[in-house]
Design a protein around this motif. Structure first.
Motif, PDB file in Angstrom:
ATOM      1  N   THR A 234       7.181   8.299  19.001  1.00  0.00           N
ATOM      2  CA  THR A 234       7.619   6.924  18.844  1.00  0.00           C
ATOM      3  C   THR A 234       6.441   6.093  18.332  1.00  0.00           C
ATOM      4  O   THR A 234       5.307   6.416  18.669  1.00  0.00           O
ATOM      5  N   THR A 235       6.627   5.076  17.490  1.00  0.00           N
ATOM      6  CA  THR A 235       7.846   4.549  16.905  1.00  0.00           C
ATOM      7  C   THR A 235       7.907   4.878  15.422  1.00  0.00           C
ATOM      8  O   THR A 235       6.871   4.949  14.780  1.00  0.00           O
ATOM      9  N   SER A 236       9.087   4.982  14.901  1.00  0.00           N
ATOM     10  CA  SER A 236       9.255   5.435  13.521  1.00  0.00           C
ATOM     11  C   SER A 236       9.784   4.345  12.608  1.00  0.00           C
ATOM     12  O   SER A 236      10.445   3.418  13.070  1.00  0.00           O
ATOM     13  N   HIS A 237       9.500   4.496  11.325  1.00  0.00           N
ATOM     14  CA  HIS A 237      10.102   3.624  10.314  1.00  0.00           C
ATOM     15  C   HIS A 237      11.113   4.451   9.511  1.00  0.00           C
ATOM     16  O   HIS A 237      10.812   5.588   9.146  1.00  0.00           O
ATOM     17  N   PRO A 238      12.302   3.884   9.237  1.00  0.00           N
ATOM     18  CA  PRO A 238      13.322   4.661   8.510  1.00  0.00           C
ATOM     19  C   PRO A 238      12.795   5.229   7.185  1.00  0.00           C
ATOM     20  O   PRO A 238      13.145   6.363   6.825  1.00  0.00           O
ATOM     21  N   LEU A 259      15.703   9.908  19.251  1.00  0.00           N
ATOM     22  CA  LEU A 259      14.943   9.283  18.153  1.00  0.00           C
ATOM     23  C   LEU A 259      15.059   7.768  18.227  1.00  0.00           C
ATOM     24  O   LEU A 259      16.161   7.215  18.206  1.00  0.00           O
ATOM     25  N   HIS A 260      13.890   7.130  18.317  1.00  0.00           N
ATOM     26  CA  HIS A 260      13.831   5.663  18.289  1.00  0.00           C
ATOM     27  C   HIS A 260      13.555   5.240  16.850  1.00  0.00           C
ATOM     28  O   HIS A 260      12.472   5.498  16.333  1.00  0.00           O
ATOM     29  N   LEU A 261      14.546   4.659  16.215  1.00  0.00           N
ATOM     30  CA  LEU A 261      14.425   4.339  14.795  1.00  0.00           C
ATOM     31  C   LEU A 261      14.837   2.873  14.562  1.00  0.00           C
ATOM     32  O   LEU A 261      16.008   2.575  14.296  1.00  0.00           O
ATOM     33  N   PRO A 262      13.868   1.957  14.678  1.00  0.00           N
ATOM     34  CA  PRO A 262      14.199   0.530  14.568  1.00  0.00           C
ATOM     35  C   PRO A 262      14.820   0.188  13.215  1.00  0.00           C
ATOM     36  O   PRO A 262      14.368   0.672  12.179  1.00  0.00           O
ATOM     37  N   SER A 301      17.107   1.963  19.010  1.00  0.00           N
ATOM     38  CA  SER A 301      16.624   1.102  17.936  1.00  0.00           C
ATOM     39  C   SER A 301      16.050  -0.202  18.480  1.00  0.00           C
ATOM     40  O   SER A 301      16.109  -0.449  19.686  1.00  0.00           O
ATOM     41  N   ASP A 302      15.478  -1.000  17.568  1.00  0.00           N
ATOM     42  CA  ASP A 302      15.050  -2.369  17.873  1.00  0.00           C
ATOM     43  C   ASP A 302      15.804  -3.319  16.946  1.00  0.00           C
ATOM     44  O   ASP A 302      16.036  -2.985  15.774  1.00  0.00           O
ATOM     45  N   PHE A 303      16.136  -4.484  17.479  1.00  0.00           N
ATOM     46  CA  PHE A 303      16.811  -5.525  16.693  1.00  0.00           C
ATOM     47  C   PHE A 303      16.127  -6.864  16.895  1.00  0.00           C
ATOM     48  O   PHE A 303      15.650  -7.161  17.998  1.00  0.00           O
ATOM     49  N   GLY A 328      22.183   4.988  21.942  1.00  0.00           N
ATOM     50  CA  GLY A 328      22.046   5.388  23.339  1.00  0.00           C
ATOM     51  C   GLY A 328      21.453   4.277  24.182  1.00  0.00           C
ATOM     52  O   GLY A 328      21.750   4.133  25.359  1.00  0.00           O
ATOM     53  N   THR A 329      20.577   3.510  23.559  1.00  0.00           N
ATOM     54  CA  THR A 329      19.991   2.339  24.193  1.00  0.00           C
ATOM     55  C   THR A 329      19.271   1.605  23.055  1.00  0.00           C
ATOM     56  O   THR A 329      19.043   2.183  21.995  1.00  0.00           O
ATOM     57  N   ALA A 330      18.944   0.339  23.257  1.00  0.00           N
ATOM     58  CA  ALA A 330      18.220  -0.362  22.195  1.00  0.00           C
ATOM     59  C   ALA A 330      17.564  -1.605  22.764  1.00  0.00           C
ATOM     60  O   ALA A 330      18.005  -2.156  23.772  1.00  0.00           O
ATOM     61  N   PHE A 331      16.504  -2.028  22.112  1.00  0.00           N
ATOM     62  CA  PHE A 331      15.821  -3.269  22.467  1.00  0.00           C
ATOM     63  C   PHE A 331      16.235  -4.334  21.472  1.00  0.00           C
ATOM     64  O   PHE A 331      16.236  -4.083  20.267  1.00  0.00           O
TER      65      PHE A 331
END
Ligand code: 5AD
Ligand code: SF4
Length: 435
Positions: A234-238, A259-262, A301-303, A328-331
Protein backbone atom coordinates in the motif's frame (compact mmCIF):
# COMPACT_ATOMS: atom_id res chain seq x y z
CA UNK A 1 27.31 6.59 25.76
CA UNK A 2 24.36 5.09 27.67
CA UNK A 3 23.45 5.52 31.35
CA UNK A 4 22.72 2.65 33.73
CA UNK A 5 18.97 3.33 33.82
CA UNK A 6 17.56 3.43 30.32
CA UNK A 7 15.92 6.65 29.23
CA UNK A 8 12.34 6.45 28.10
CA UNK A 9 10.96 7.49 24.74
CA UNK A 10 7.29 8.10 24.04
CA UNK A 11 6.27 8.25 20.37
CA UNK A 12 2.89 9.29 19.08
CA UNK A 13 2.25 8.49 15.45
CA UNK A 14 -0.29 10.34 13.34
CA UNK A 15 -1.43 9.54 9.81
CA UNK A 16 -0.41 6.82 7.42
CA UNK A 17 1.45 3.52 7.68
CA UNK A 18 4.60 5.16 6.34
CA UNK A 19 4.66 7.10 9.59
CA UNK A 20 4.13 3.91 11.60
CA UNK A 21 7.19 2.46 9.88
CA UNK A 22 9.22 5.64 10.39
CA UNK A 23 8.28 5.66 14.08
CA UNK A 24 9.62 2.11 14.44
CA UNK A 25 12.86 3.05 12.74
CA UNK A 26 13.22 6.16 14.93
CA UNK A 27 12.58 4.05 18.03
CA UNK A 28 15.30 1.64 16.87
CA UNK A 29 17.72 4.51 16.22
CA UNK A 30 17.05 5.90 19.70
CA UNK A 31 17.26 2.37 21.12
CA UNK A 32 20.90 2.33 20.01
CA UNK A 33 21.30 5.44 22.21
CA UNK A 34 19.91 3.61 25.25
CA UNK A 35 16.29 4.74 25.01
CA UNK A 36 13.48 2.25 25.58
CA UNK A 37 9.92 2.92 24.47
CA UNK A 38 7.14 3.74 26.93
CA UNK A 39 3.46 4.13 26.22
CA UNK A 40 3.03 6.85 28.83
CA UNK A 41 4.12 10.39 27.95
CA UNK A 42 4.23 11.17 31.72
CA UNK A 43 7.13 8.71 32.19
CA UNK A 44 9.14 9.81 29.19
CA UNK A 45 12.49 11.56 28.99
CA UNK A 46 11.71 12.30 25.38
CA UNK A 47 8.41 12.75 23.56
CA UNK A 48 8.38 12.45 19.80
CA UNK A 49 5.32 13.42 17.77
CA UNK A 50 5.48 11.90 14.29
CA UNK A 51 3.06 14.08 12.38
CA UNK A 52 0.80 14.08 9.33
CA UNK A 53 0.14 17.06 7.08
CA UNK A 54 -2.30 15.55 4.60
CA UNK A 55 -5.39 17.46 5.76
CA UNK A 56 -5.65 20.64 7.80
CA UNK A 57 -7.17 18.86 10.80
CA UNK A 58 -4.28 16.40 10.93
CA UNK A 59 -1.78 19.27 11.18
CA UNK A 60 -3.81 21.18 13.78
CA UNK A 61 -3.77 18.10 16.04
CA UNK A 62 -0.04 18.61 16.53
CA UNK A 63 -0.51 22.04 18.09
CA UNK A 64 -3.29 20.92 20.40
CA UNK A 65 -1.17 17.95 21.53
CA UNK A 66 1.81 20.24 22.10
CA UNK A 67 -0.44 22.44 24.24
CA UNK A 68 -1.25 19.39 26.35
CA UNK A 69 2.45 18.65 26.85
CA UNK A 70 3.13 22.12 28.25
CA UNK A 71 2.50 21.26 31.95
CA UNK A 72 4.76 18.20 31.60
CA UNK A 73 7.58 20.28 30.18
CA UNK A 74 6.93 22.94 32.85
CA UNK A 75 7.38 20.36 35.60
CA UNK A 76 10.44 18.76 33.96
CA UNK A 77 12.34 21.25 31.82
CA UNK A 78 14.85 18.56 30.80
CA UNK A 79 12.09 16.65 28.99
CA UNK A 80 12.96 16.66 25.30
CA UNK A 81 10.14 17.25 22.84
CA UNK A 82 10.64 16.45 19.17
CA UNK A 83 8.38 16.90 16.17
CA UNK A 84 8.96 14.55 13.23
CA UNK A 85 7.06 13.70 10.05
CA UNK A 86 5.36 15.76 7.39
CA UNK A 87 4.33 18.79 9.49
CA UNK A 88 7.97 19.03 10.58
CA UNK A 89 8.98 18.93 6.91
CA UNK A 90 6.42 21.53 5.84
CA UNK A 91 6.75 23.99 8.71
CA UNK A 92 10.33 23.53 9.96
CA UNK A 93 11.46 26.25 12.36
CA UNK A 94 8.00 27.78 12.37
CA UNK A 95 7.00 24.99 14.78
CA UNK A 96 9.51 26.15 17.40
CA UNK A 97 8.38 29.77 16.91
CA UNK A 98 4.76 28.80 17.44
CA UNK A 99 5.45 26.25 20.19
CA UNK A 100 8.73 27.15 21.95
CA UNK A 101 8.57 24.02 24.13
CA UNK A 102 9.67 22.02 21.08
CA UNK A 103 13.39 21.14 21.17
CA UNK A 104 13.82 19.27 17.88
CA UNK A 105 12.22 19.28 14.43
CA UNK A 106 13.15 16.48 12.05
CA UNK A 107 11.74 15.68 8.60
CA UNK A 108 10.94 12.23 7.20
CA UNK A 109 14.11 12.14 5.09
CA UNK A 110 16.53 13.14 7.84
CA UNK A 111 15.51 11.22 10.94
CA UNK A 112 18.68 9.14 10.87
CA UNK A 113 20.20 12.34 12.39
CA UNK A 114 17.86 12.16 15.38
CA UNK A 115 20.38 10.61 17.81
CA UNK A 116 22.99 13.29 16.96
CA UNK A 117 20.31 15.97 17.32
CA UNK A 118 19.34 14.66 20.76
CA UNK A 119 23.01 14.62 21.80
CA UNK A 120 23.26 18.24 20.70
CA UNK A 121 25.76 17.33 17.98
CA UNK A 122 23.53 18.35 15.08
CA UNK A 123 21.25 21.35 14.52
CA UNK A 124 17.89 21.23 16.29
CA UNK A 125 15.97 21.65 13.05
CA UNK A 126 16.69 19.24 10.22
CA UNK A 127 14.36 19.08 7.24
CA UNK A 128 16.93 18.41 4.54
CA UNK A 129 16.40 16.05 1.67
CA UNK A 130 19.94 14.73 1.98
CA UNK A 131 21.47 13.34 -1.20
CA UNK A 132 22.53 10.22 0.74
CA UNK A 133 20.04 7.60 1.79
CA UNK A 134 18.82 7.67 5.41
CA UNK A 135 18.55 3.88 5.31
CA UNK A 136 22.36 3.73 5.03
CA UNK A 137 22.66 5.46 8.40
CA UNK A 138 19.97 3.74 10.44
CA UNK A 139 20.86 0.82 12.72
CA UNK A 140 20.23 -2.64 11.28
CA UNK A 141 16.83 -4.03 12.19
CA UNK A 142 17.96 -6.84 14.43
CA UNK A 143 16.63 -5.92 17.88
CA UNK A 144 14.24 -8.56 19.21
CA UNK A 145 11.60 -11.01 18.13
CA UNK A 146 8.85 -9.19 16.33
CA UNK A 147 5.10 -9.26 15.92
CA UNK A 148 4.11 -11.60 13.06
CA UNK A 149 3.16 -8.75 10.70
CA UNK A 150 5.56 -5.95 9.79
CA UNK A 151 5.87 -2.96 7.49
CA UNK A 152 8.75 -2.45 5.09
CA UNK A 153 9.21 0.82 3.20
CA UNK A 154 10.36 0.14 -0.37
CA UNK A 155 9.59 3.45 -2.03
CA UNK A 156 9.12 7.01 -0.85
CA UNK A 157 7.84 10.21 -2.30
CA UNK A 158 5.60 11.03 -5.21
CA UNK A 159 5.94 12.66 -8.63
CA UNK A 160 2.25 12.60 -9.46
CA UNK A 161 1.30 16.05 -8.14
CA UNK A 162 -2.41 15.51 -7.65
CA UNK A 163 -3.78 19.03 -7.34
CA UNK A 164 -4.94 18.58 -3.72
CA UNK A 165 -1.97 16.75 -2.23
CA UNK A 166 1.00 17.87 -0.11
CA UNK A 167 2.91 14.59 -0.38
CA UNK A 168 5.14 15.59 -3.33
CA UNK A 169 6.26 18.57 -1.22
CA UNK A 170 6.60 16.91 2.20
CA UNK A 171 7.97 13.55 1.10
CA UNK A 172 9.75 14.73 -2.04
CA UNK A 173 10.34 13.04 -5.38
CA UNK A 174 9.81 9.31 -5.94
CA UNK A 175 12.75 7.23 -4.81
CA UNK A 176 12.90 3.42 -4.88
CA UNK A 177 15.12 1.47 -2.49
CA UNK A 178 17.35 -1.07 -4.23
CA UNK A 179 16.00 -4.63 -4.50
CA UNK A 180 18.98 -6.13 -2.64
CA UNK A 181 18.43 -3.84 0.36
CA UNK A 182 14.75 -4.67 0.49
CA UNK A 183 15.46 -8.41 0.26
CA UNK A 184 17.99 -8.16 3.09
CA UNK A 185 15.55 -6.29 5.33
CA UNK A 186 12.77 -8.76 4.52
CA UNK A 187 14.98 -11.80 5.26
CA UNK A 188 16.00 -10.23 8.53
CA UNK A 189 12.36 -9.62 9.51
CA UNK A 190 11.42 -13.20 8.63
CA UNK A 191 14.38 -14.55 10.64
CA UNK A 192 12.92 -12.77 13.64
CA UNK A 193 9.47 -14.33 13.34
CA UNK A 194 7.71 -12.07 10.84
CA UNK A 195 5.36 -14.00 8.54
CA UNK A 196 3.56 -11.15 6.81
CA UNK A 197 5.16 -8.07 5.26
CA UNK A 198 3.29 -5.03 3.99
CA UNK A 199 5.41 -3.16 1.47
CA UNK A 200 4.98 0.58 1.88
CA UNK A 201 5.33 3.59 -0.35
CA UNK A 202 3.34 6.69 -1.26
CA UNK A 203 3.30 5.21 -4.74
CA UNK A 204 4.43 1.74 -3.86
CA UNK A 205 3.52 0.19 -7.22
CA UNK A 206 5.68 2.82 -8.92
CA UNK A 207 8.68 1.02 -7.38
CA UNK A 208 11.36 0.04 -9.89
CA UNK A 209 14.64 -1.75 -9.47
CA UNK A 210 18.03 -0.46 -10.55
CA UNK A 211 17.94 -2.88 -13.47
CA UNK A 212 14.51 -1.63 -14.52
CA UNK A 213 12.57 -4.39 -12.74
CA UNK A 214 8.95 -3.58 -11.98
CA UNK A 215 7.08 -3.94 -8.70
CA UNK A 216 5.70 -7.35 -9.74
CA UNK A 217 9.29 -8.62 -10.03
CA UNK A 218 10.03 -7.45 -6.50
CA UNK A 219 7.01 -9.34 -5.21
CA UNK A 220 8.15 -12.48 -7.05
CA UNK A 221 11.57 -12.23 -5.40
CA UNK A 222 10.04 -11.72 -1.96
CA UNK A 223 7.73 -14.69 -2.47
CA UNK A 224 10.87 -16.84 -2.70
CA UNK A 225 11.77 -16.15 0.94
CA UNK A 226 11.06 -19.28 2.96
CA UNK A 227 8.74 -18.52 5.87
CA UNK A 228 7.28 -15.33 4.39
CA UNK A 229 3.68 -16.45 4.07
CA UNK A 230 1.92 -13.22 3.23
CA UNK A 231 2.76 -10.16 1.16
CA UNK A 232 0.68 -6.98 0.98
CA UNK A 233 1.39 -3.49 -0.33
CA UNK A 234 0.00 0.00 0.00
CA UNK A 235 -0.65 2.64 -1.43
CA UNK A 236 -0.98 2.35 -5.17
CA UNK A 237 -1.76 4.64 -8.07
CA UNK A 238 -4.01 3.25 -10.85
CA UNK A 239 -1.59 4.42 -13.55
CA UNK A 240 1.20 2.30 -12.08
CA UNK A 241 -0.77 -1.00 -12.07
CA UNK A 242 1.52 -2.70 -14.59
CA UNK A 243 0.93 -6.07 -16.24
CA UNK A 244 3.69 -7.65 -14.14
CA UNK A 245 1.87 -6.65 -10.97
CA UNK A 246 -1.51 -7.86 -12.18
CA UNK A 247 0.13 -11.16 -13.17
CA UNK A 248 1.68 -11.38 -9.70
CA UNK A 249 -1.85 -11.25 -8.28
CA UNK A 250 -2.74 -14.16 -10.56
CA UNK A 251 0.34 -16.29 -9.89
CA UNK A 252 1.62 -15.69 -6.38
CA UNK A 253 -0.35 -17.29 -3.57
CA UNK A 254 1.52 -15.33 -0.89
CA UNK A 255 0.28 -12.05 -2.40
CA UNK A 256 -2.94 -11.42 -0.49
CA UNK A 257 -6.18 -10.87 -2.45
CA UNK A 258 -6.54 -7.30 -1.25
CA UNK A 259 -5.77 -4.09 -3.11
CA UNK A 260 -6.03 -0.48 -1.97
CA UNK A 261 -6.36 1.51 -5.17
CA UNK A 262 -7.42 5.14 -4.58
CA UNK A 263 -9.60 6.66 -7.29
CA UNK A 264 -10.64 9.89 -5.46
CA UNK A 265 -13.61 10.66 -7.75
CA UNK A 266 -15.84 9.03 -10.34
CA UNK A 267 -16.20 12.16 -12.46
CA UNK A 268 -13.88 12.66 -15.42
CA UNK A 269 -14.14 16.42 -15.08
CA UNK A 270 -13.03 16.30 -11.46
CA UNK A 271 -10.38 13.65 -12.11
CA UNK A 272 -8.92 16.03 -14.69
CA UNK A 273 -9.08 19.00 -12.30
CA UNK A 274 -7.35 16.80 -9.71
CA UNK A 275 -4.60 15.96 -12.23
CA UNK A 276 -5.18 12.23 -11.72
CA UNK A 277 -4.34 11.49 -15.39
CA UNK A 278 -6.96 8.77 -15.86
CA UNK A 279 -10.70 8.63 -16.45
CA UNK A 280 -13.40 6.76 -14.52
CA UNK A 281 -13.77 4.36 -17.44
CA UNK A 282 -10.03 3.59 -17.44
CA UNK A 283 -10.24 2.83 -13.72
CA UNK A 284 -13.20 0.50 -14.25
CA UNK A 285 -11.41 -1.32 -17.08
CA UNK A 286 -8.35 -1.71 -14.87
CA UNK A 287 -10.52 -3.23 -12.12
CA UNK A 288 -11.90 -5.69 -14.70
CA UNK A 289 -8.38 -6.80 -15.60
CA UNK A 290 -7.38 -7.17 -11.95
CA UNK A 291 -10.50 -9.20 -11.20
CA UNK A 292 -9.91 -11.38 -14.23
CA UNK A 293 -6.47 -12.18 -12.80
CA UNK A 294 -7.65 -12.67 -9.22
CA UNK A 295 -11.43 -13.08 -9.02
CA UNK A 296 -11.61 -13.13 -5.21
CA UNK A 297 -9.66 -9.89 -4.75
CA UNK A 298 -11.11 -7.32 -2.37
CA UNK A 299 -10.79 -3.71 -3.47
CA UNK A 300 -10.54 -0.65 -1.29
CA UNK A 301 -10.10 2.99 -2.18
CA UNK A 302 -9.85 6.65 -1.14
CA UNK A 303 -12.33 9.36 -2.11
CA UNK A 304 -12.38 13.13 -1.81
CA UNK A 305 -15.73 14.92 -1.89
CA UNK A 306 -16.24 18.65 -2.33
CA UNK A 307 -13.18 19.17 -4.50
CA UNK A 308 -13.37 22.70 -6.00
CA UNK A 309 -15.79 22.74 -8.91
CA UNK A 310 -17.56 19.48 -7.94
CA UNK A 311 -21.21 19.62 -9.05
CA UNK A 312 -24.14 17.39 -8.10
CA UNK A 313 -23.58 15.49 -11.36
CA UNK A 314 -19.92 14.93 -10.52
CA UNK A 315 -20.89 13.62 -7.11
CA UNK A 316 -23.49 11.34 -8.70
CA UNK A 317 -20.76 9.97 -10.97
CA UNK A 318 -18.69 9.09 -7.89
CA UNK A 319 -21.62 7.22 -6.34
CA UNK A 320 -22.13 5.42 -9.64
CA UNK A 321 -18.51 4.32 -9.76
CA UNK A 322 -18.76 3.01 -6.20
CA UNK A 323 -21.89 1.03 -7.15
CA UNK A 324 -20.13 -0.38 -10.20
CA UNK A 325 -16.97 -1.52 -8.41
CA UNK A 326 -18.26 -2.66 -5.00
CA UNK A 327 -15.56 -1.90 -2.43
CA UNK A 328 -14.65 -3.97 0.60
CA UNK A 329 -13.98 -0.82 2.56
CA UNK A 330 -12.90 2.72 1.68
CA UNK A 331 -11.76 6.00 3.16
CA UNK A 332 -13.61 9.15 2.19
CA UNK A 333 -12.63 12.69 3.07
CA UNK A 334 -13.95 16.17 2.63
CA UNK A 335 -11.56 18.21 0.54
CA UNK A 336 -9.16 20.19 2.71
CA UNK A 337 -7.29 23.04 0.97
CA UNK A 338 -3.54 22.75 1.53
CA UNK A 339 -1.30 25.80 1.07
CA UNK A 340 1.25 25.35 -1.71
CA UNK A 341 -0.80 22.81 -3.69
CA UNK A 342 -2.24 23.70 -7.12
CA UNK A 343 -5.86 23.52 -5.96
CA UNK A 344 -5.29 25.88 -3.04
CA UNK A 345 -7.33 29.07 -3.52
CA UNK A 346 -9.76 27.53 -6.04
CA UNK A 347 -13.39 28.29 -5.27
CA UNK A 348 -14.65 25.95 -2.57
CA UNK A 349 -17.84 23.91 -2.59
CA UNK A 350 -20.16 25.16 0.20
CA UNK A 351 -19.48 23.35 3.45
CA UNK A 352 -23.06 22.07 3.94
CA UNK A 353 -23.05 20.61 0.44
CA UNK A 354 -19.70 18.91 0.96
CA UNK A 355 -20.87 17.54 4.33
CA UNK A 356 -24.06 16.13 2.78
CA UNK A 357 -22.09 14.51 -0.05
CA UNK A 358 -19.63 12.98 2.38
CA UNK A 359 -22.49 11.51 4.42
CA UNK A 360 -24.15 10.09 1.34
CA UNK A 361 -20.93 8.53 0.06
CA UNK A 362 -20.00 7.14 3.48
CA UNK A 363 -23.45 5.57 3.89
CA UNK A 364 -23.03 3.77 0.56
CA UNK A 365 -19.48 2.66 1.40
CA UNK A 366 -20.62 1.45 4.83
CA UNK A 367 -23.30 -0.70 3.21
CA UNK A 368 -20.73 -2.19 0.86
CA UNK A 369 -18.31 -2.81 3.71
CA UNK A 370 -20.98 -4.61 5.71
CA UNK A 371 -21.97 -6.73 2.70
CA UNK A 372 -18.34 -7.62 1.96
CA UNK A 373 -17.75 -8.64 5.55
CA UNK A 374 -20.95 -10.68 5.73
CA UNK A 375 -19.99 -12.46 2.51
CA UNK A 376 -17.11 -14.02 4.47
CA UNK A 377 -19.48 -16.06 6.66
CA UNK A 378 -19.26 -19.72 5.67
CA UNK A 379 -15.90 -19.29 3.93
CA UNK A 380 -12.65 -20.83 5.13
CA UNK A 381 -9.85 -18.28 5.25
CA UNK A 382 -6.26 -18.12 6.40
CA UNK A 383 -5.88 -16.24 9.68
CA UNK A 384 -2.52 -15.02 10.95
CA UNK A 385 -2.91 -14.94 14.71
CA UNK A 386 -1.47 -11.89 16.43
CA UNK A 387 -2.55 -11.73 20.09
CA UNK A 388 -5.03 -12.91 22.73
CA UNK A 389 -8.60 -11.66 22.31
CA UNK A 390 -10.96 -10.13 24.85
CA UNK A 391 -12.33 -13.41 26.20
CA UNK A 392 -10.36 -16.17 27.97
CA UNK A 393 -8.87 -18.66 25.52
CA UNK A 394 -9.64 -16.39 22.60
CA UNK A 395 -7.08 -15.40 19.96
CA UNK A 396 -7.38 -12.67 17.35
CA UNK A 397 -5.73 -12.47 13.97
CA UNK A 398 -6.12 -11.02 10.50
CA UNK A 399 -7.80 -12.79 7.62
CA UNK A 400 -6.52 -12.70 4.04
CA UNK A 401 -8.80 -9.68 3.62
CA UNK A 402 -7.49 -7.87 6.71
CA UNK A 403 -10.63 -8.41 8.76
CA UNK A 404 -9.98 -9.05 12.45
CA UNK A 405 -11.05 -12.62 13.26
CA UNK A 406 -11.75 -13.85 16.81
CA UNK A 407 -11.37 -17.58 17.44
CA UNK A 408 -11.57 -19.68 20.60
CA UNK A 409 -8.15 -21.30 20.34
CA UNK A 410 -6.32 -21.52 23.67
CA UNK A 411 -3.46 -23.63 22.20
CA UNK A 412 -2.68 -21.23 19.37
CA UNK A 413 0.32 -18.90 19.68
CA UNK A 414 0.87 -15.54 18.00
CA UNK A 415 2.49 -16.02 14.61
CA UNK A 416 0.54 -19.17 13.68
CA UNK A 417 -1.23 -19.03 10.32
CA UNK A 418 -4.21 -21.40 10.37
CA UNK A 419 -7.34 -22.12 8.37
CA UNK A 420 -10.47 -20.75 10.00
CA UNK A 421 -14.10 -21.25 9.07
CA UNK A 422 -15.96 -17.95 9.47
CA UNK A 423 -19.13 -18.36 11.53
CA UNK A 424 -20.42 -14.84 12.16
CA UNK A 425 -19.92 -11.21 11.29
CA UNK A 426 -19.92 -8.54 14.04
CA UNK A 427 -19.83 -4.79 13.29
CA UNK A 428 -16.04 -4.56 13.03
CA UNK A 429 -14.80 -8.12 13.15
CA UNK A 430 -15.49 -11.74 12.29
CA UNK A 431 -15.81 -14.79 14.45
CA UNK A 432 -14.62 -18.22 13.39
CA UNK A 433 -13.47 -21.70 14.36
CA UNK A 434 -10.32 -23.60 13.53
CA UNK A 435 -10.75 -26.28 10.84
N1 5AD B 1 -8.02 16.94 1.27
C1 5AD B 1 -8.73 15.82 1.53
N2 5AD B 1 -8.23 14.58 1.37
C2 5AD B 1 -6.95 14.47 0.91
N3 5AD B 1 -6.20 13.39 0.65
C3 5AD B 1 -4.99 13.81 0.23
N4 5AD B 1 -4.95 15.16 0.21
C4 5AD B 1 -6.17 15.60 0.63
C5 5AD B 1 -6.75 16.88 0.81
N5 5AD B 1 -6.07 18.00 0.55
C6 5AD B 1 -6.68 12.03 0.77
C7 5AD B 1 -6.65 11.30 -0.58
C8 5AD B 1 -5.48 10.37 -0.41
C9 5AD B 1 -5.53 10.06 1.07
C10 5AD B 1 -4.30 9.54 1.68
O1 5AD B 1 -5.86 11.31 1.66
O2 5AD B 1 -7.85 10.58 -0.73
O3 5AD B 1 -5.58 9.20 -1.19
FE1 SF4 C 1 -0.68 12.56 -3.24
FE2 SF4 C 1 -1.56 11.96 -5.71
FE3 SF4 C 1 0.97 11.34 -4.98
FE4 SF4 C 1 -1.09 9.99 -3.91
S1 SF4 C 1 -0.50 10.01 -6.11
S2 SF4 C 1 0.70 10.83 -2.80
S3 SF4 C 1 -2.66 11.59 -3.77
S4 SF4 C 1 0.13 13.41 -5.20
Amino acid sequence: MTDQTPKKLFIKTYGCQMNVYDSQRMAEAMGAEGYVQTDRAEDADMVLLNTCHIREKAAEKLYSDLGRLRPLKGARPDLKIGVAGCVAQAEGEEIIRRAPLVDLVVGPQSYHNLPAMVRGEAPAVNTEFPPEDKFDHLPQRRATRRAPAAFLTVQEGCDKFCAFCVVPYTRGAEVSRPMARIMAEARDLVARGVREITLLGQNVNGWHGEGGEGFGALIRQLAGIEGLDRIRYTTSHPNDMGDDLIEAHRDIPQLMPYLHLPVQSGSDRILKAMNRKHTAEQYLRLIDRIRAARPDIMLTSDFIVGFPGESDQDHAATLRLVEQVGFGTAFSFKYSPRPGTPAFGREMVADEIADARLQELQALLDRQQKAAQESMVGRTLGVLFEKPGRMPGQMVGKSDYLHSVFVHAPEVAPGELLQVRIKASAPNSLEGELV
